[in-house]
Design a protein around this motif. Structure first.
Motif, PDB file in Angstrom:
ATOM      1  N   LEU A 104       0.834  -1.202   0.000  1.00 30.53           N
ATOM      2  CA  LEU A 104       0.000   0.000   0.000  1.00 30.53           C
ATOM      3  C   LEU A 104       0.868   1.252   0.000  1.00 30.53           C
ATOM      4  O   LEU A 104       0.578   2.229  -0.704  1.00 30.53           O
ATOM      5  N   TRP A 105       1.936   1.228   0.797  1.00 32.62           N
ATOM      6  CA  TRP A 105       2.847   2.376   0.877  1.00 32.62           C
ATOM      7  C   TRP A 105       3.443   2.686  -0.492  1.00 32.62           C
ATOM      8  O   TRP A 105       3.483   3.835  -0.927  1.00 32.62           O
ATOM      9  N   TYR A 106       3.889   1.651  -1.185  1.00 30.20           N
ATOM     10  CA  TYR A 106       4.459   1.865  -2.515  1.00 30.20           C
ATOM     11  C   TYR A 106       3.393   2.310  -3.512  1.00 30.20           C
ATOM     12  O   TYR A 106       3.688   3.066  -4.448  1.00 30.20           O
ATOM     13  N   ALA A 107       2.165   1.849  -3.323  1.00 29.19           N
ATOM     14  CA  ALA A 107       1.081   2.292  -4.202  1.00 29.19           C
ATOM     15  C   ALA A 107       0.804   3.778  -4.004  1.00 29.19           C
ATOM     16  O   ALA A 107       0.526   4.504  -4.964  1.00 29.19           O
ATOM     17  N   VAL A 108       0.887   4.248  -2.762  1.00 27.38           N
ATOM     18  CA  VAL A 108       0.730   5.678  -2.491  1.00 27.38           C
ATOM     19  C   VAL A 108       1.848   6.458  -3.175  1.00 27.38           C
ATOM     20  O   VAL A 108       1.619   7.497  -3.804  1.00 27.38           O
ATOM     21  N   GLN A 109       3.058   5.952  -3.073  1.00 29.80           N
ATOM     22  CA  GLN A 109       4.219   6.643  -3.626  1.00 29.80           C
ATOM     23  C   GLN A 109       4.278   6.582  -5.149  1.00 29.80           C
ATOM     24  O   GLN A 109       4.929   7.422  -5.783  1.00 29.80           O
ATOM     25  N   SER A 110       3.618   5.595  -5.744  1.00 29.26           N
ATOM     26  CA  SER A 110       3.789   5.354  -7.178  1.00 29.26           C
ATOM     27  C   SER A 110       3.319   6.514  -8.046  1.00 29.26           C
ATOM     28  O   SER A 110       3.787   6.677  -9.173  1.00 29.26           O
ATOM     29  N   SER A 120       3.978   9.569  -7.622  1.00 31.51           N
ATOM     30  CA  SER A 120       5.061  10.544  -7.772  1.00 31.51           C
ATOM     31  C   SER A 120       6.417   9.890  -8.004  1.00 31.51           C
ATOM     32  O   SER A 120       7.290  10.477  -8.630  1.00 31.51           O
ATOM     33  N   SER A 121       6.594   8.654  -7.503  1.00 31.38           N
ATOM     34  CA  SER A 121       7.899   7.992  -7.620  1.00 31.38           C
ATOM     35  C   SER A 121       7.728   6.512  -7.942  1.00 31.38           C
ATOM     36  O   SER A 121       8.035   5.649  -7.112  1.00 31.38           O
ATOM     37  N   PRO A 122       7.251   6.170  -9.141  1.00 33.43           N
ATOM     38  CA  PRO A 122       7.046   4.757  -9.476  1.00 33.43           C
ATOM     39  C   PRO A 122       8.335   3.956  -9.479  1.00 33.43           C
ATOM     40  O   PRO A 122       8.315   2.738  -9.336  1.00 33.43           O
ATOM     41  N   ILE A 123       9.468   4.641  -9.612  1.00 31.37           N
ATOM     42  CA  ILE A 123      10.743   3.935  -9.668  1.00 31.37           C
ATOM     43  C   ILE A 123      11.090   3.289  -8.331  1.00 31.37           C
ATOM     44  O   ILE A 123      11.925   2.391  -8.255  1.00 31.37           O
ATOM     45  N   LEU A 124      10.454   3.733  -7.222  1.00 34.29           N
ATOM     46  CA  LEU A 124      10.736   3.160  -5.911  1.00 34.29           C
ATOM     47  C   LEU A 124      10.463   1.661  -5.895  1.00 34.29           C
ATOM     48  O   LEU A 124      11.166   0.900  -5.245  1.00 34.29           O
ATOM     49  N   MET A 125       9.420   1.236  -6.588  1.00 39.17           N
ATOM     50  CA  MET A 125       9.156  -0.192  -6.756  1.00 39.17           C
ATOM     51  C   MET A 125       8.591  -0.395  -8.157  1.00 39.17           C
ATOM     52  O   MET A 125       7.403  -0.159  -8.390  1.00 39.17           O
ATOM     53  N   PRO A 126       9.429  -0.809  -9.093  1.00 40.97           N
ATOM     54  CA  PRO A 126       8.968  -1.028 -10.468  1.00 40.97           C
ATOM     55  C   PRO A 126       7.804  -2.014 -10.516  1.00 40.97           C
ATOM     56  O   PRO A 126       7.629  -2.847  -9.623  1.00 40.97           O
ATOM     57  N   ASP A 127       7.027  -1.941 -11.580  1.00 44.70           N
ATOM     58  CA  ASP A 127       5.825  -2.766 -11.705  1.00 44.70           C
ATOM     59  C   ASP A 127       6.119  -4.251 -11.560  1.00 44.70           C
ATOM     60  O   ASP A 127       5.345  -4.987 -10.932  1.00 44.70           O
ATOM     61  N   GLN A 128       7.219  -4.709 -12.133  1.00 43.40           N
ATOM     62  CA  GLN A 128       7.527  -6.141 -12.073  1.00 43.40           C
ATOM     63  C   GLN A 128       7.758  -6.593 -10.635  1.00 43.40           C
ATOM     64  O   GLN A 128       7.251  -7.639 -10.209  1.00 43.40           O
ATOM     65  N   PHE A 180       6.678  -5.049  -7.916  1.00 42.70           N
ATOM     66  CA  PHE A 180       5.402  -4.917  -7.218  1.00 42.70           C
ATOM     67  C   PHE A 180       4.537  -6.151  -7.474  1.00 42.70           C
ATOM     68  O   PHE A 180       3.929  -6.703  -6.553  1.00 42.70           O
ATOM     69  N   GLU A 181       4.499  -6.585  -8.718  1.00 41.36           N
ATOM     70  CA  GLU A 181       3.705  -7.759  -9.092  1.00 41.36           C
ATOM     71  C   GLU A 181       4.223  -9.009  -8.384  1.00 41.36           C
ATOM     72  O   GLU A 181       3.434  -9.822  -7.878  1.00 41.36           O
ATOM     73  N   GLU A 182       5.534  -9.163  -8.311  1.00 40.40           N
ATOM     74  CA  GLU A 182       6.121 -10.325  -7.641  1.00 40.40           C
ATOM     75  C   GLU A 182       5.759 -10.336  -6.159  1.00 40.40           C
ATOM     76  O   GLU A 182       5.405 -11.388  -5.600  1.00 40.40           O
ATOM     77  N   ARG A 183       5.853  -9.168  -5.513  1.00 40.82           N
ATOM     78  CA  ARG A 183       5.520  -9.085  -4.089  1.00 40.82           C
ATOM     79  C   ARG A 183       4.035  -9.377  -3.862  1.00 40.82           C
ATOM     80  O   ARG A 183       3.660 -10.034  -2.884  1.00 40.82           O
ATOM     81  N   LEU A 184       3.203  -8.882  -4.754  1.00 40.73           N
ATOM     82  CA  LEU A 184       1.763  -9.092  -4.622  1.00 40.73           C
ATOM     83  C   LEU A 184       1.407 -10.569  -4.786  1.00 40.73           C
ATOM     84  O   LEU A 184       0.595 -11.112  -4.020  1.00 40.73           O
TER      85      LEU A 184
END
Length: 308
Positions: free
Chosen positions: A266-272, A274-282, A284-288
């Motif tokens: 959720l934290w990375y989704a909030v940040q995404s 403004s800063s999607p590079i903090l956790m790239p989509d791939q 994020f998908e792996e963690r999910l």
């Protein structure tokens, strides 16, 4: 195009006295930026042979559910104990604080796979959990609700998180019911938030998420954030408890790990936004996917099961 880091440095050099005059009567020099923070900007300062850290808070701290005044109260309470950096000055209205610099080295990730260092982390957590934490309370359900308010609900990340929301909430409710003795928790004891001081003690930095909460959540942050193997996960809990953990205690830690993994996404989704590079989509998908597998795993006990 100008480098954002250079722009921040130029701005700070120009306005350094505005940050320093309230707490230092002598001239202060900017030594260098301090790297590692994901949101705030931190800088090493020097004056009269003493070194300090200036932290300028992230602009989206309200979206991240951060209470700067509560953080200051906690730092004032724990700074003299030796487990945190000593607070020098703070101005939550202007969005910055100053602490004394700790001579030492940042925690290295490989250290999380060593028996003696795991014992050190367990001892640090035990010390923190015995301290007075003030009135702020870590409410996982409340925090997740605030994160959802700040997330772009039309985005693909929100859609995928929403698909597991109901299952996660059952785990959160179960963990809440088991936390019968709230204590002061750091709640963000990742590798980048630990300094190994020159005298070999561990010092926790960045207390912005600290609050009264579940000690097992603090342990879960270490397991998840340091990516501990099952062997070191059990050792961490064993060293913390002072005995071999029971199946029920291991289960409680597993459920708090689910809480943390969900809040992290959720934290990375909030940040995404403004800063999607903090956790790239791939990633994020792996963690999910990993979290969803744990929620559905037959190894995870029924969230309605009660510990005796």
């Amino acid at each position: 195009m100008s480098n954002p880091v250079d722009l921040h440095l130029a701005h700070l050099q120009k306005h350094l006295s505005d940050y320093c005059s309230p707490w230092c009567k002598h001239s202060v020099s900017l030594v260098r930026p301090l790297l590692g923070g994901l949101t705030n900007r931190s800088y090493l300062l020097q004056s009269q042979g003493e070194r300090y850290v200036l932290r300028i808070n992230a602009k989206n701290h309200r979206q991240l559910d951060l209470d700067r005044r509560a953080e200051i109260e906690i730092l004032q309470a724990v700074g003299e104990i030796g487990v945190a950096t000593e607070l020098v000055y703070a101005d939550p209205a202007e969005g910055f604080l100053v602490t004394k610099f700790v001579d030492g080295d940042p925690w290295q990730r490989h250290m999380s796979g060593m028996t003696d260092t795991i014992s050190q982390i367990a001892a640090l957590l035990k010390t923190i959990h015995q301290l007075d934490g003030g009135g702020r309370v870590m409410d996982v359900r409340g925090k997740s609700a605030k994160y959802w308010q700040a997330i772009n609900t039309d985005g693909i990340r929100a859609e995928k998180l929403r698909a597991i929301e109901q299952k996660v909430q059952a785990f959160i409710l179960w963990a809440e019911n088991e936390n019968r003795s709230p204590c002061l928790c750091h709640n963000d004891l990742l590798a980048e938030n630990i300094i190994v001081a020159d005298d070999n003690r561990l010092v926790a930095i960045d207390w912005e998420y600290a609050a009264m909460g579940d000690p097992y959540f603090d342990l879960a942050v270490v397991v998840e954030g340091h990516e501990l193997t099952p062997f070191f996960e059990r050792q961490l809990l064993s060293d913390y408890l002072g005995c071999e953990p029971s199946a029920a205690e291991m289960r409680r830690l597993q459920y708090c790990r689910v809480e943390y993994a969900y809040l992290e996404l959720l934290w990375y989704a909030v940040q995404s936004s403004s800063s999607p590079i903090l956790m790239p989509d791939q990633l994020f998908e792996e963690r999910l996917i990993n979290l969803d597998q744990r929620l559905n795993s037959h190894d995870s006990l029924d969230a309605n099961t009660s510990m005796e």
